[in-house]
Design an enzyme around this catalytic site. Structure first.
Site, mmCIF file in Angstrom:
data_model
loop_
_atom_site.group_PDB
_atom_site.id
_atom_site.type_symbol
_atom_site.label_atom_id
_atom_site.label_comp_id
_atom_site.label_asym_id
_atom_site.label_seq_id
_atom_site.Cartn_x
_atom_site.Cartn_y
_atom_site.Cartn_z
ATOM 1 N N ASP A 179 13.228 19.766 0.940
ATOM 2 C CA ASP A 179 13.809 18.680 0.622
ATOM 3 C C ASP A 179 15.289 19.018 0.685
ATOM 4 O O ASP A 179 16.080 17.959 0.416
ATOM 5 C CB ASP A 179 13.882 18.434 -1.044
ATOM 6 C CG ASP A 179 14.385 17.705 -1.171
ATOM 7 O OD1 ASP A 179 14.015 15.946 -0.581
ATOM 8 O OD2 ASP A 179 14.565 17.244 -2.477
ATOM 9 N N HIS A 232 16.890 10.692 -5.824
ATOM 10 C CA HIS A 232 17.737 10.349 -5.380
ATOM 11 C C HIS A 232 18.626 11.315 -4.706
ATOM 12 O O HIS A 232 19.352 10.361 -3.982
ATOM 13 C CB HIS A 232 19.102 10.033 -6.955
ATOM 14 C CG HIS A 232 18.230 8.912 -7.996
ATOM 15 N ND1 HIS A 232 17.537 8.157 -7.250
ATOM 16 C CD2 HIS A 232 17.672 9.290 -9.494
ATOM 17 C CE1 HIS A 232 17.558 7.601 -8.583
ATOM 18 N NE2 HIS A 232 16.847 9.146 -9.674
ATOM 19 N N ARG A 233 18.410 12.501 -4.607
ATOM 20 C CA ARG A 233 19.198 12.736 -3.084
ATOM 21 C C ARG A 233 19.149 12.403 -2.404
ATOM 22 O O ARG A 233 20.005 12.828 -0.962
ATOM 23 C CB ARG A 233 18.351 14.323 -3.034
ATOM 24 C CG ARG A 233 19.064 14.933 -2.524
ATOM 25 C CD ARG A 233 18.339 16.895 -1.489
ATOM 26 N NE ARG A 233 18.358 17.521 -3.401
ATOM 27 C CZ ARG A 233 17.706 18.026 -3.830
ATOM 28 N NH1 ARG A 233 16.461 18.436 -3.487
ATOM 29 N NH2 ARG A 233 18.418 19.139 -5.114
ATOM 30 N N ALA A 234 18.004 11.618 -1.641
ATOM 31 C CA ALA A 234 17.719 10.844 0.191
ATOM 32 C C ALA A 234 19.071 10.110 0.195
ATOM 33 O O ALA A 234 19.670 9.915 0.890
ATOM 34 C CB ALA A 234 16.570 10.626 0.464
#
Length: 341
Positions: A199, A280-282
């Site tokens: 990820d 929320h990284r995506a």
């Protein structure tokens, strides 16, 4: 004599892989790229060939950490000291380069070492730079990243995320900037990365050998022509390589001023929610990648086409899947999300 590399612009197909690499050059904060695929699919060839098209950058003359004089907030301790003493840092222009990390590299080789004996004798810190120092403001390439020790991968990802390499030995510490584009390649048949490490890569690409007869013939012909006359073949593509380098330089400047409408932000969060992506990284990565794609295409604002171009790269490795399941990216679901905005 430096070995000539197969020209990036002459690589046949593998458009998603090339796109992921170029987007990271436009905006290094995207978070790097993981390229997964069977052997013989030009993964290493393509990454190493980036050396021919990487843009030029400004750097402090004589700096061991490739510091950017225009970014005073991320200068190494040595440049800070020089700046305070001399009041001015002389700068020069260097091309970005691909720094390769050997699979057998130890933690000291990666992070660098502190000479504790020198500290005890003189009271001054003496630091021997490692790979992370060389990689600052460059591209760091790790082949077979899935075979690297987990603690080394953790170290690379932490440094890439924070932009700083921190070393502590026997109560003595030293830190230096470590802002680099991390590119990893791997063959999944030899083992997977841990999900939490997977990820952390901004983009991910699954590459496969092309089944089209004409495409495969073209790949063979180009490789044979290059191996027969590397210099002549490289010159054949020099103008195209130079044009791509200029395009990347322009996009790196333009990406800062790309306009993003609220409708685009809504489209992005709608997509990540629909695909069941945690955290929320995506969302942030997709925004950065879409802006980089717009800049690369010469547009001044992000459109839905930019989201279409990057969504699979951002989400494919973040989607929930059962063990041993290869979940294909759902382009129809993507289109439904975009049409609903």
């Amino acid at each position: 004599m430096e070995k000539l590399l197969f020209p990036f612009v002459a690589v046949v197909g593998q458009d998603d892989m090339k796109k992921a690499l170029l987007l990271n050059i436009v905006d290094p904060s995207i978070g790097g790229a993981l390229i997964k695929g069977e052997k013989g699919t030009a993964k290493s060839t393509t990454v190493r060939s980036l050396a021919q098209i990487l843009p030029y950058r400004e750097t402090v003359e004589g700096c061991r950490f490739n510091c950017n004089p225009k970014n005073p907030g991320s200068l190494c301790p040595e440049c800070v000291e020089r700046s305070e003493k001399e009041g001015l840092l002389l700068s020069g222009i260097q091309r970005m380069r691909v720094v390769e990390l050997p699979l057998s590299a130890t933690e000291d080789r990666v992070a660098g070492t502190l000479d504790i004996e020198h500290v005890l004798k003189t009271g001054e810190k003496k630091f021997e730079p490692g790979v992370l120092a060389q990689a600052n403001n460059n591209l760091l390439y790790v082949d077979e990243v899935n075979l690297l020790d987990d603690h080394i991968v953790d170290l690379l990802l932490d440094s890439a995320a924070m932009g700083v390499n921190y070393i502590e030995r026997e109560g003595v510490s030293f830190s230096h900037p470590a802002r680099f584009i991390l590119i990893g390649t791997m063959n999944p048949e030899e083992g997977e990365l841990r999900p939490q490490l997977l990820d952390r890569f901004g983009l991910s690409v699954d590459v496969k050998g092309d089944k089209d007869t004409d495409v495969r013939m073209e790949i063979v012909k180009r490789r044979i022509e290059f191996d027969t006359d590397p210099s002549g073949y490289t010159k054949k593509y020099q103008a195209e390589s130079d044009a791509l380098r200029d395009r990347l330089s322009e996009a790196r400047e333009a990406v800062r001023s790309i306009i993003v409408d609220d409708s685009i932000v809504k489209a992005i969060v709608t997509i990540t929610t629909s695909f069941g992506i945690d955290g929320h990284r995506a969302d942030i990565t997709m925004m950065k990648a879409a802006k980089a794609n717009a800049a690369l295409e010469g547009r001044k604002e992000v459109t839905k086409d930019d989201i279409r171009a990057v969504a699979a790269l951002v989400l494919s490795h973040r989607m929930r899947r059962r063990p041993f399941e290869e979940a294909a990216f759902d382009y129809e679901e993507l289109e439904r999300c975009l049409q609903s905005i």
